[in-house]
Design a protein around this motif. Structure first.
Motif, PDB file in Angstrom:
ATOM      1  N   HIS A  93      15.498   5.066  29.012  1.00 18.84           N
ATOM      2  CA  HIS A  93      14.893   4.056  29.379  1.00 18.84           C
ATOM      3  C   HIS A  93      14.291   3.184  28.205  1.00 18.84           C
ATOM      4  N   PHE A  94      13.898   3.927  27.110  1.00 25.30           N
ATOM      5  CA  PHE A  94      13.557   3.054  26.163  1.00 25.30           C
ATOM      6  C   PHE A  94      14.678   2.492  25.384  1.00 25.30           C
ATOM      7  N   ILE A  95      15.845   3.125  25.357  1.00 26.54           N
ATOM      8  CA  ILE A  95      16.792   2.550  24.789  1.00 26.54           C
ATOM      9  C   ILE A  95      17.241   1.328  25.578  1.00 26.54           C
ATOM     10  N   TRP A  96      17.104   1.543  26.946  1.00 24.24           N
ATOM     11  CA  TRP A  96      17.411   0.303  27.753  1.00 24.24           C
ATOM     12  C   TRP A  96      16.459  -0.692  27.549  1.00 24.24           C
ATOM     13  N   ASP A  97      15.391  -0.400  27.222  1.00 24.91           N
ATOM     14  CA  ASP A  97      14.183  -1.587  26.983  1.00 24.91           C
ATOM     15  C   ASP A  97      14.486  -2.379  25.929  1.00 24.91           C
ATOM     16  N   THR A  98      15.335  -1.761  25.052  1.00 23.63           N
ATOM     17  CA  THR A  98      15.612  -2.644  23.609  1.00 23.63           C
ATOM     18  C   THR A  98      16.835  -3.592  24.050  1.00 23.63           C
ATOM     19  N   GLY A  99      17.221  -3.440  25.064  1.00 22.25           N
ATOM     20  CA  GLY A  99      18.432  -4.287  25.477  1.00 22.25           C
ATOM     21  C   GLY A  99      19.748  -3.863  25.152  1.00 22.25           C
ATOM     22  N   ARG A 100      19.901  -2.494  24.836  1.00 21.17           N
ATOM     23  CA  ARG A 100      21.168  -1.964  24.400  1.00 21.17           C
ATOM     24  C   ARG A 100      21.567  -0.964  25.437  1.00 21.17           C
ATOM     25  N   GLY A 101      22.696  -0.391  25.672  1.00 21.42           N
ATOM     26  CA  GLY A 101      23.233   0.559  26.331  1.00 21.42           C
ATOM     27  C   GLY A 101      23.443   0.226  27.710  1.00 21.42           C
ATOM     28  N   PHE A 102      23.726  -1.015  28.033  1.00 22.36           N
ATOM     29  CA  PHE A 102      23.959  -1.588  29.316  1.00 22.36           C
ATOM     30  C   PHE A 102      25.443  -1.573  29.689  1.00 22.36           C
ATOM     31  N   GLU A 103      26.515  -1.729  28.974  1.00 22.66           N
ATOM     32  CA  GLU A 103      27.747  -1.658  29.196  1.00 22.66           C
ATOM     33  C   GLU A 103      27.922  -0.291  30.125  1.00 22.66           C
ATOM     34  N   PRO A 104      29.004  -0.362  31.071  1.00 19.59           N
ATOM     35  CA  PRO A 104      29.086   0.770  31.814  1.00 19.59           C
ATOM     36  C   PRO A 104      29.327   2.110  31.016  1.00 19.59           C
TER      37      PRO A 104
END
Length: 133
Positions: A93-104
């Protein structure tokens, strides 16, 4: 049908689980919540251990005996996995909070990695603990 007529069966207000295809991210979301709840039980175990430690040798001996039994070791093994899985879910979730890792493919990879890493780290920690024991 008349313009003001109501359908006999109302459509669902939100999609149901039967509509969705299960994915790793769904599984890990549920596991993250379940492990977060399970951490309350683990905190209770740590508290029991600390209180027994402070209460003297007799109380500590009883708690140490329980945690050293096969059921106690199984509970501690599960608590180790719960702790690591929840921690790695937080990292995800921290990685997602940085705006990364949202590609399927990135979401799926992070979800798989957090589950596989939590199992692997649990096994490594317990292997080291048993070797040092």
């Amino acid at each position: 049908m008349a313009p003001n007529a109501r359908p006999t069966v109302a459509p669902p207000l939100s999609p149901h689980l039967q509509v969705y295809r299960w994915t790793w991210t769904m599984l890990m979301s549920i596991l993250n919540r379940a492990t977060g709840a399970a951490l309350y039980g683990g905190t209770l175990l740590v508290t029991i251990w600390l209180v027994a430690l402070a209460s003297g040798p007799k109380a500590y001996g009883a708690v140490a005996w329980f945690f050293g039994s096969w059921i106690g070791l199984l509970i501690l093994f599960g608590y180790t996995w719960v702790l690591l899985n929840h921690m790695l879910g937080g990292v995800r979730h921290f990685i997602w909070d940085t705006g990364r890792g949202f590609e399927p493919n990135e979401r799926m990879a992070l979800s798989r990695l957090s589950l596989i890493a939590s199992v692997a780290l649990t096994l490594i920690i317990w292997a080291i603990a048993l070797l040092l024991h």
